[in-house]
Design a protein around this motif. Structure first.
Motif, mmCIF file in Angstrom:
data_model
loop_
_atom_site.group_PDB
_atom_site.id
_atom_site.type_symbol
_atom_site.label_atom_id
_atom_site.label_comp_id
_atom_site.label_asym_id
_atom_site.label_seq_id
_atom_site.Cartn_x
_atom_site.Cartn_y
_atom_site.Cartn_z
ATOM 1 N N LEU A 103 0.812 -1.217 0.000
ATOM 2 C CA LEU A 103 0.000 0.000 0.000
ATOM 3 C C LEU A 103 0.847 1.270 0.000
ATOM 4 O O LEU A 103 0.315 2.381 0.076
ATOM 5 N N ALA A 104 2.148 1.115 -0.084
ATOM 6 C CA ALA A 104 3.038 2.277 -0.052
ATOM 7 C C ALA A 104 2.776 3.198 -1.241
ATOM 8 O O ALA A 104 2.450 2.744 -2.343
ATOM 9 N N ASP A 105 2.933 4.496 -1.019
ATOM 10 C CA ASP A 105 2.682 5.476 -2.077
ATOM 11 C C ASP A 105 3.590 5.256 -3.286
ATOM 12 O O ASP A 105 3.185 5.528 -4.427
ATOM 13 N N ASP A 106 4.803 4.792 -3.044
ATOM 14 C CA ASP A 106 5.757 4.608 -4.133
ATOM 15 C C ASP A 106 5.860 3.147 -4.570
ATOM 16 O O ASP A 106 6.837 2.752 -5.205
ATOM 17 N N ARG A 107 4.875 2.343 -4.222
ATOM 18 C CA ARG A 107 4.940 0.912 -4.555
ATOM 19 C C ARG A 107 4.940 0.696 -6.070
ATOM 20 O O ARG A 107 5.612 -0.193 -6.582
ATOM 21 N N PHE A 108 4.176 1.519 -6.824
ATOM 22 C CA PHE A 108 4.091 1.349 -8.268
ATOM 23 C C PHE A 108 4.378 2.678 -8.957
ATOM 24 O O PHE A 108 3.772 3.696 -8.626
ATOM 25 N N GLU A 119 -5.352 -11.781 -7.617
ATOM 26 C CA GLU A 119 -6.488 -12.470 -6.990
ATOM 27 C C GLU A 119 -7.727 -12.191 -7.833
ATOM 28 O O GLU A 119 -8.109 -11.035 -8.024
ATOM 29 N N ASP A 120 -8.362 -13.246 -8.325
ATOM 30 C CA ASP A 120 -9.581 -13.062 -9.117
ATOM 31 C C ASP A 120 -10.734 -12.559 -8.261
ATOM 32 O O ASP A 120 -11.574 -11.786 -8.714
ATOM 33 N N ASP A 121 -10.775 -12.995 -7.021
ATOM 34 C CA ASP A 121 -11.854 -12.639 -6.101
ATOM 35 C C ASP A 121 -11.468 -11.367 -5.351
ATOM 36 O O ASP A 121 -10.459 -11.351 -4.629
ATOM 37 N N PRO A 122 -12.240 -10.278 -5.487
ATOM 38 C CA PRO A 122 -11.911 -9.049 -4.754
ATOM 39 C C PRO A 122 -11.831 -9.254 -3.245
ATOM 40 O O PRO A 122 -11.027 -8.600 -2.567
ATOM 41 N N ALA A 123 -12.659 -10.152 -2.706
ATOM 42 C CA ALA A 123 -12.608 -10.413 -1.268
ATOM 43 C C ALA A 123 -11.250 -10.978 -0.873
ATOM 44 O O ALA A 123 -10.645 -10.562 0.131
ATOM 45 N N GLU A 162 -8.335 -9.294 1.602
ATOM 46 C CA GLU A 162 -7.807 -9.979 2.784
ATOM 47 C C GLU A 162 -6.322 -10.313 2.656
ATOM 48 O O GLU A 162 -5.556 -10.151 3.613
ATOM 49 N N ASN A 163 -5.916 -10.785 1.489
ATOM 50 C CA ASN A 163 -4.566 -11.310 1.338
ATOM 51 C C ASN A 163 -3.527 -10.267 0.949
ATOM 52 O O ASN A 163 -2.333 -10.432 1.239
ATOM 53 N N LYS A 164 -3.972 -9.183 0.277
ATOM 54 C CA LYS A 164 -3.019 -8.213 -0.249
ATOM 55 C C LYS A 164 -3.032 -6.876 0.490
ATOM 56 O O LYS A 164 -2.018 -6.167 0.489
ATOM 57 N N LEU A 165 -4.152 -6.522 1.090
ATOM 58 C CA LEU A 165 -4.290 -5.167 1.628
ATOM 59 C C LEU A 165 -4.418 -5.103 3.144
ATOM 60 O O LEU A 165 -4.055 -4.093 3.741
ATOM 61 N N GLN A 166 -4.928 -6.141 3.756
ATOM 62 C CA GLN A 166 -5.257 -6.072 5.177
ATOM 63 C C GLN A 166 -4.052 -6.369 6.045
ATOM 64 O O GLN A 166 -3.362 -7.379 5.865
ATOM 65 N N PHE A 167 -3.777 -5.485 7.006
ATOM 66 C CA PHE A 167 -2.675 -5.643 7.955
ATOM 67 C C PHE A 167 -2.952 -6.851 8.837
ATOM 68 O O PHE A 167 -4.093 -7.094 9.241
ATOM 69 N N ILE A 168 -1.918 -7.598 9.163
ATOM 70 C CA ILE A 168 -2.080 -8.862 9.875
ATOM 71 C C ILE A 168 -2.730 -8.681 11.250
ATOM 72 O O ILE A 168 -3.415 -9.570 11.755
ATOM 73 N N GLN A 169 -2.545 -7.502 11.863
ATOM 74 C CA GLN A 169 -3.120 -7.269 13.186
ATOM 75 C C GLN A 169 -4.523 -6.668 13.137
ATOM 76 O O GLN A 169 -5.133 -6.408 14.170
ATOM 77 N N ASP A 170 -5.030 -6.471 11.947
ATOM 78 C CA ASP A 170 -6.362 -5.890 11.770
ATOM 79 C C ASP A 170 -7.411 -6.987 11.913
ATOM 80 O O ASP A 170 -7.514 -7.886 11.087
ATOM 81 N N ARG A 171 -8.234 -6.882 12.963
ATOM 82 C CA ARG A 171 -9.254 -7.892 13.236
ATOM 83 C C ARG A 171 -10.637 -7.510 12.727
ATOM 84 O O ARG A 171 -11.553 -8.330 12.750
ATOM 85 N N PHE A 172 -10.817 -6.263 12.285
ATOM 86 C CA PHE A 172 -12.183 -5.782 12.135
ATOM 87 C C PHE A 172 -12.541 -5.184 10.773
ATOM 88 O O PHE A 172 -13.717 -4.924 10.529
ATOM 89 N N SER A 173 -11.587 -4.918 9.900
ATOM 90 C CA SER A 173 -11.955 -4.387 8.584
ATOM 91 C C SER A 173 -12.678 -5.461 7.783
ATOM 92 O O SER A 173 -12.413 -6.648 7.921
#
Length: 489
Positions: free
Chosen positions: A59-64, A81-85, A89-100
């Protein structure tokens, strides 16, 4: 399955306001070689709003880079990932995030936040038998005017199966939250410490658009010379602010000097409703700080101090608040009490004595907002702009975008708020909500009145959470984020 899980957690979401001048960053666009419109929306919204944006490398500003090569790399990343869900979960969500969370239909999500869902009105808990994968359910309460009110079922009733199939950890999602709108519960009895199926069956049907008033019960008692008000409040839903204030006004007219807020089944909701309730309880000094918001570093600098600080209120929907002006509040909690429930406790602590009775709360000190594919409005969902949502992308995400701090700067309760008087619910003795001898209310009354003939509050069969992961997170036909419990004999 993921769609169901989304609905269950939806109620713990907070609302957010923004400055019209928020500046979105200039980011790279897909190169058009793949259908990644939903993933593109998710990445850009999370890159801007997500509280843990700095902790997720992708998610870094300079990632791409905004070059032909960078656009190709960005497109490949979105298409990974074909499935947006799964992408969320796999690409954007921080590992310690329990609630997004997310939903493929923003209308379903926003309805759930307003207390509107497809439901039969049965609110229940699930318990796992010790050393077994089998489950049984226990009824918490029945939503008024729902299909369940027409059935012979009530708080404390038990069930072990659905449509003749025994509930287990592997099938309960399909049986209770699957495609079938109508199902039959196979009921059971508690006999000498065992759950024994009986021959009773209860058939229930889910209804579209069931609206639940979160003010389930409001009444007053005079016990031991103390005038006590009691409210069972099950979700901080701003559509029912007038109903909440009406309950408070009735209790004030009854002359109460003590208030018990029963939030044991309240998973959260609107921050503004929480602020209004706190003002109804404590006072309407609009110079008293209710909370301070903290966003990610990139976003924080775009807000003025006045937008980060939330003060107590003096009006609810234009009506001047006649506050109870209490110096002490009694709150009943459980592990289902989350988010706005915890916010109420934490934000009142600097000003009055909050006595917590029950179980440790869920531990959610962050807030979220609904984001949709309306890029001209910084992705923020607002009802007045539904026609501006990309018609080819109806997905919504509800990411954690900030943290709440009280007037003392305290926010560290991710392990939950600890009760002053710990008492878990006992599935074998739930009692009747609002009755003086219901165990948790009885304990609150005892604390208020300092009763001398104290009863035994030992819990023989406590309800304990064994998991807070989204994969094991089902509890009711509506929306709760903690669900499968372990039964300890």
């Amino acid at each position: 399955m993921k769609k169901i899980l989304v609905l269950l957690v939806a109620a713990i979401a907070f609302s957010c306001s923004k400055d019209d001048d928020l500046s979105l960053p200039n980011t790279v666009n897909p190169d058009g070689s793949a259908d990644v419109e939903v993933q593109d929306f998710m990445w850009k919204a999370m890159n801007f709003w997500y509280f843990w944006q700095a902790n997720v490398d992708d998610l870094a500003d300079d990632r791409f880079e905004n070059t032909d090569e960078g656009r190709a790399e960005y497109t490949a990343f979105l298409d990974s990932e074909d499935d947006p869900a799964a992408f969320f979960e796999n690409k954007l969500q921080f590992i310690q995030d329990r609630f997004s969370f997310y939903n493929e239909d923003y209308r379903e999500l926003t309805n759930s936040l307003a207390g509107i869902s497809k439901s039969n009105g049965l609110e229940f808990g699930l318990v796992r038998l010790q050393d077994s994968e089998e489950l049984f359910g226990f009824v918490r309460y029945i939503v008024p005017n729902s299909n369940a009110t027409l059935a012979d079922i009530q708080r404390g009733d038990l069930f072990t199966g659905v449509d003749g199939e025994t509930l287990t950890t592997s099938n309960y999602i399909d049986l209770l939250f699957g495609e079938n709108d109508t199902y039959t519960l196979n009921m059971a009895d508690f006999v000498n410490g065992n759950i024994i199926p009986n021959d009773e069956e209860i058939t229930l049907t889910k209804e579209e658009g069931l609206a639940e008033n979160p003010v389930l019960l409001s009444k007053s008692f005079t016990i031991g010379g103390e005038n006590i008000g009691y409210i069972v409040y099950n979700q901080f839903t701003n559509e029912y602010d007038d109903d909440l204030y009406s309950a408070i006004k009735d209790l004030k007219s009854a002359g109460i000097t003590n208030l018990v807020m029963d939030l044991r089944y309240n998973p959260g909701g609107s921050v503004n409703t929480t602020r209004l309730l706190a003002s109804m309880i404590y006072g309407t000094n609009t110079s008293d700080l209710f909370l301070r918001k903290r966003y990610n570093d990139k976003l924080q600098e775009q807000f003025a101090d006045s937008q980060l600080e939330v003060y107590f209120a003096d009006k609810v929907n234009g009506e001047t608040i006649n506050s109870l002006e209490l110096t002490k509040l009694y709150v009943i909690t459980s592990s289902s009490s989350a988010s706005a429930s915890e916010l109420l406790i934490n934000s009142l602590e600097p000003y009055i004595d909050v006595i917590q009775i029950g179980d440790v709360t869920r531990g959610k000190n962050e807030f979220s907002t609904t984001l949709v594919d309306d890029r001209d409005n910084s992705y923020l969902y607002t009802p007045s702009r539904v026609n501006n949502i990309n018609p080819d992308n109806q997905w919504a995400i509800q990411p954690l975008i900030g943290r709440n701090e009280n007037a003392d700067g305290f926010y560290d309760f991710t392990s939950g708020l600890q009760p002053d008087y710990e008492l878990k619910e006992d599935y074998s003795n739930l009692g009747i909500l609002g009755e003086e001898n219901e165990p948790l209310l009885a304990k609150a009354i005892e604390v208020i009145t300092s009763a001398t003939g104290k009863r035994d509050y030992t819990v023989k069969y406590p309800i304990n959470i064994i998991s807070s992961s989204k994969e094991n997170s089902l509890m009711s036909d509506k929306m709760v984020d903690d669900t499968v419990y372990d039964l300890e004999f």
